[in-house]
Design an enzyme around this catalytic site. Structure first.
Site, PDB file in Angstrom:
ATOM      1  N   CYS A 120      27.892  13.264  65.374  1.00 20.20           N
ATOM      2  CA  CYS A 120      28.165  11.839  65.528  1.00 20.20           C
ATOM      3  C   CYS A 120      27.944  11.488  66.988  1.00 20.20           C
ATOM      4  O   CYS A 120      27.823  12.372  67.831  1.00 20.20           O
ATOM      5  CB  CYS A 120      29.608  11.529  65.129  1.00 20.20           C
ATOM      6  N   CYS A 122      29.959   8.927  68.624  1.00 20.07           N
ATOM      7  CA  CYS A 122      31.061   8.167  69.251  1.00 20.07           C
ATOM      8  C   CYS A 122      31.741   8.902  70.404  1.00 20.07           C
ATOM      9  O   CYS A 122      32.234   8.276  71.328  1.00 20.07           O
ATOM     10  CB  CYS A 122      32.075   7.705  68.216  1.00 20.07           C
ATOM     11  N   CYS A 130      29.382   4.847  66.959  1.00 18.11           N
ATOM     12  CA  CYS A 130      28.755   6.032  66.361  1.00 18.11           C
ATOM     13  C   CYS A 130      27.234   5.942  66.333  1.00 18.11           C
ATOM     14  O   CYS A 130      26.569   6.809  65.759  1.00 18.11           O
ATOM     15  CB  CYS A 130      29.304   6.253  64.956  1.00 18.11           C
ATOM     16  N   LYS A 196      33.232   7.828  53.885  1.00 14.91           N
ATOM     17  CA  LYS A 196      34.106   7.744  55.058  1.00 14.91           C
ATOM     18  C   LYS A 196      34.518   6.294  55.237  1.00 14.91           C
ATOM     19  O   LYS A 196      33.672   5.415  55.430  1.00 14.91           O
ATOM     20  CB  LYS A 196      33.377   8.248  56.294  1.00 14.91           C
ATOM     21  N   ARG A 218      34.451  -0.494  63.767  1.00 12.83           N
ATOM     22  CA  ARG A 218      33.438   0.289  63.058  1.00 12.83           C
ATOM     23  C   ARG A 218      33.147  -0.245  61.648  1.00 12.83           C
ATOM     24  O   ARG A 218      32.609   0.465  60.816  1.00 12.83           O
ATOM     25  CB  ARG A 218      33.903   1.739  62.943  1.00 12.83           C
ATOM     26  N   LYS A 249      37.048  10.818  53.152  1.00  7.43           N
ATOM     27  CA  LYS A 249      37.871  10.748  54.356  1.00  7.43           C
ATOM     28  C   LYS A 249      38.336   9.326  54.594  1.00  7.43           C
ATOM     29  O   LYS A 249      37.516   8.419  54.509  1.00  7.43           O
ATOM     30  CB  LYS A 249      37.024  11.233  55.533  1.00  7.43           C
ATOM     31  N   SER A 275      43.817  12.745  61.341  1.00 12.94           N
ATOM     32  CA  SER A 275      44.810  12.820  62.419  1.00 12.94           C
ATOM     33  C   SER A 275      46.077  12.021  62.137  1.00 12.94           C
ATOM     34  O   SER A 275      47.187  12.517  62.331  1.00 12.94           O
ATOM     35  CB  SER A 275      44.159  12.351  63.723  1.00 12.94           C
TER      36      SER A 275
END
Ligand code: PBG
Length: 323
Positions: A120, A122, A130, A196, A218, A249, A275
């Protein structure tokens, strides 16, 4: 047949019988542990929003990898934080970049560990998006593909076992596949971040990877969390373009998507326990409100039950201690 002939509680009366009829169980082989690699020497920086997670310089990572190996965690997913960022993310594809160095070190010191690299831009762009921008200020999808393919190739050249594009540009899986094939890396699998979603659960990661977008958001590339049919189309396209493993995700708020993907395609399917999902449990436990281990195991079991063959999780080390 109903009650009293049927008594569901018969099979719940003790732990032995419960374990005999258990439908889902976690194995350490299910886990992939994410790692953040930084420039410099002798660095192990804690991430305040992710207790127990660190940024490692390559030399410090060596000890961590030995521990991961000793814990029988089979695979790691690498994220790099470059020394310098620029508008086109050129740090992403340097032969001696942080990720490339980390891959070489791991494959030299612990060749059994599967090394997956996140592809990626980012972390590498100064604007934190990204992809790269066209002069008119819009994200340039097709110019981004070129850079992503260079990044993927540099990871393969360093020795990566699996390439994992997470940018959500259109056509990137096919573009990367073609580039790998043309350079004799036809045997390296692609794990595509296929579905995603645009998610607020990524914010602790952006502290760890120093990758928060400096303007805007994003939403023009990551998916709208309300859409499951679109997620299935994304997965279908990535498979068509050559993805070997597909990913959903985040995991928890998208377990229905995960199940639908597994049921519909029956492909090797990964789920990213992101996370924010990790930090929430750590925070609840730190407040004394949740039993960390029990909640962790409940959550990870739900991800497996929903259809994940692989779970990318910051809990992998904690799980290894239990399993
Ligand atoms: C890079 C990337 C992100 C995550 C994995 N790869 C961040 C993002 O899209 O903003 C998030 C992982 C996590 O939250 O644990 N594009």
């Amino acid at each position: 047949m109903g009650f009293p002939e049927n008594r569901m509680r018969r099979l719940r009366s003790n732990e032995t019988i419960r374990s005999m009829v258990r439908e889902t169980s976690l194995s350490i082989n299910d886990f992939i542990y994410p790692l953040f690699v930084i420039y410099g020497k002798n660095k192990k920086n804690p991430i305040s929003s992710m207790p127990g997670v660190f940024q490692f310089s390559v030399d410090k990572l060596k000890k961590e990898i030995k521990e991961i190996k000793a814990m029988n965690i089979p695979a790691v997913l690498l994220f790099g934080i470059p020394e310098h960022k620029d508008s086109c993310g050129s740090g992403a594809y340097q032969a001696n970049g942080v990720v490339q160095q980390a891959v070489k070190m791991i494959k030299d010191s612990c060749p059994e560990i599967m090394v997956i690299t996140d592809v990626c831009l980012c972390e590498y762009t100064d604007h934190g998006h990204c992809g790269v921008f066209a002069p008119n200020g819009t994200l340039n999808n097709d110019a981004t593909l070129e850079i992503l393919a260079k990044e993927a190739l540099s990871h393969a050249e360093a020795g990566a076992d699996i390439i994992a594009p997470s940018d959500m540009m259109d056509g990137r899986v096919g573009y990367i596949r073609k580039c790998l094939d043309e350079n004799s890396y036809q045997d390296i699998p692609i794990m595509a971040y296929a579905a995603k979603f645009y998610s607020s659960f990524y914010s602790p990661f952006r502290d760890a990877a120093d990758s928060a977008p400096q303007f805007g958001d994003r939403k023009s590339y990551q998916m709208d969390g309300a859409n499951i049919n679109e997620a299935l189309r994304e997965v279908a396209l990535d498979i068509e373009e050559g993805a070997d493993i597909v990913m959903v995700k985040p995991a928890l708020a998208y377990l229905d998507v995960l199940k639908a993907v597994k049921d519909k395609f029956n492909y090797p399917t990964a789920a990213y326990n992101v996370s924010g999902e990790y930090s929430m449990i750590k925070a609840g436990a730190a407040c004394g409100w949740l039993d960390e281990q029990k909640v962790m195991m409940e959550v990870l079991t739900s991800i497996k039950r929903a259809g994940a063959d692989m779970i990318i999780s910051y809990f992998a080390r904690d799980v290894a201690k239990i399993l």
